[in-house]
Design an enzyme around this catalytic site. Sequence first.
Site, PDB file in Angstrom:
ATOM      1  N   GLN A   1       7.872  45.742 -39.568  1.00  0.00           N
ATOM      2  CA  GLN A   1       7.343  44.324 -40.024  1.00  0.00           C
ATOM      3  C   GLN A   1       7.749  42.970 -39.841  1.00  0.00           C
ATOM      4  OE1 GLN A   1       4.068  44.336 -41.259  1.00  0.00           O
ATOM      5  NE2 GLN A   1       4.061  42.117 -42.010  1.00  0.00           N
TER       6      GLN A   1
ATOM      7  N   LYS B   1      -1.145  47.876 -45.636  1.00  0.00           N
ATOM      8  CA  LYS B   1      -1.363  49.008 -44.412  1.00  0.00           C
ATOM      9  C   LYS B   1      -1.071  50.343 -44.724  1.00  0.00           C
ATOM     10  CE  LYS B   1       0.436  45.192 -41.361  1.00  0.00           C
ATOM     11  NZ  LYS B   1       1.651  44.688 -40.523  1.00  0.00           N
TER      12      LYS B   1
ATOM     13  N   ASP C   1       1.620  47.750 -32.801  1.00  0.00           N
ATOM     14  CA  ASP C   1       1.404  46.331 -32.892  1.00  0.00           C
ATOM     15  C   ASP C   1       0.950  45.827 -31.480  1.00  0.00           C
ATOM     16  OD1 ASP C   1       1.566  45.287 -35.359  1.00  0.00           O
ATOM     17  OD2 ASP C   1       3.846  45.445 -35.553  1.00  0.00           O
TER      18      ASP C   1
HETATM   19  N1  GUN Z   1       4.028  40.051 -39.561  1.00  0.00           N
HETATM   20  C1  GUN Z   1       2.690  39.190 -39.630  1.00  0.00           C
HETATM   21  N2  GUN Z   1       1.759  39.902 -38.849  1.00  0.00           N
HETATM   22  C2  GUN Z   1       2.458  41.098 -38.296  1.00  0.00           C
HETATM   23  C3  GUN Z   1       1.938  41.943 -37.518  1.00  0.00           C
HETATM   24  O1  GUN Z   1       0.845  41.867 -37.077  1.00  0.00           O
HETATM   25  N3  GUN Z   1       2.747  43.151 -37.265  1.00  0.00           N
HETATM   26  C4  GUN Z   1       4.140  42.964 -37.725  1.00  0.00           C
HETATM   27  N4  GUN Z   1       4.831  44.062 -37.146  1.00  0.00           N
HETATM   28  N5  GUN Z   1       4.542  42.194 -38.537  1.00  0.00           N
HETATM   29  C5  GUN Z   1       3.734  41.098 -38.819  1.00  0.00           C
END
Ligand code: GUN
Length: 311
Positions: free
Chosen positions: A97, A53, A120
Amino acid sequence: MARLLLGKPIAETVIDTVRAGAVLLQETLGLEVGLAVIIVGDDPASHTYVKAKSEMAMRCGFRSTQYNLPAETTREELLDLVVRLNGDESVHGLLVQLPLPKHLEPEEIIQTIVPEKDVDGLHVVNAGKVATGDFTTGLVSCTPAGAMMLVRHARGDDLSGLNAVVIGRSNLFGKPMAQLLLHANATVTIAHSRSNNMPTLCRSADILVAAVGRPELVRGDWVKPGATVIDVGINRVPAPDIGEGKTRLVGDVAFNEADKVAGVITPVPGGVGPMTIATLMANTLKCAEQSLARKTILQPVQPAQVVTSDG
Ligand code: GUN
């Protein structure tokens, strides 16, 4: 054999558009788009995702800041950081995350992020906007937004008359995915671990979306001939055939079986995965653009000149 629907080329077009938008903001208004990512603990898979990311954010010309917090971070310390970043004008998008270490309650942390920075799409305000069809100010969770782009590529924008089955009912994926399909006029069923007769439900699907985290749960005979199959699962399984101790990634769909029946199918890896990061970048740019729009609206309006009859 089904037509393979690859995420990478579609994600690349999204990234190109986002990068162009970020450059425009920088050149015309001097605004640098900012993304902040918080990760707590040492989970290797989470670190791999977060690194991807952050790297993509930099490719898009964003200012990307990653906060690596130790696993023993307290609730108060994490909330303090979220509140500080909520108030930081240089941060337009903010994500924590998941999963978090067990002593931290994810829902409390996520609901502390201001909805305007919730890239998100997990804040209840954004979930509510998506459920009521406000896609202008609402932020859609990244993986369903990316999966929906793939559905549109396969079936077009209007899914009238088509049955869609989503397997999985999480807030992160299943529920928002169902809302997006419904908004595109599909007839939507959410199947989950307590559903009866999963194979029969799935066989009714013109669009079958699997997001359960169970390796190859969906067999070939669960798939309606000609269906569009979107596999959201990413599962690491032992692969002794390629060497002792080796592993490989598989989806929630038994690809080799489903490939013989489906019309279109996404592979794992290389299907939905690249779309998730691309839509995260698109959400971050949207947050920056909307922060500007809010500033413009909230600028104090100059009082109108009062013109009197004598002058
Ligand atoms: N963990 C797995 N997928 C995601 C996501 O799309 N966003 C976040 N914040 N954590 C994750």
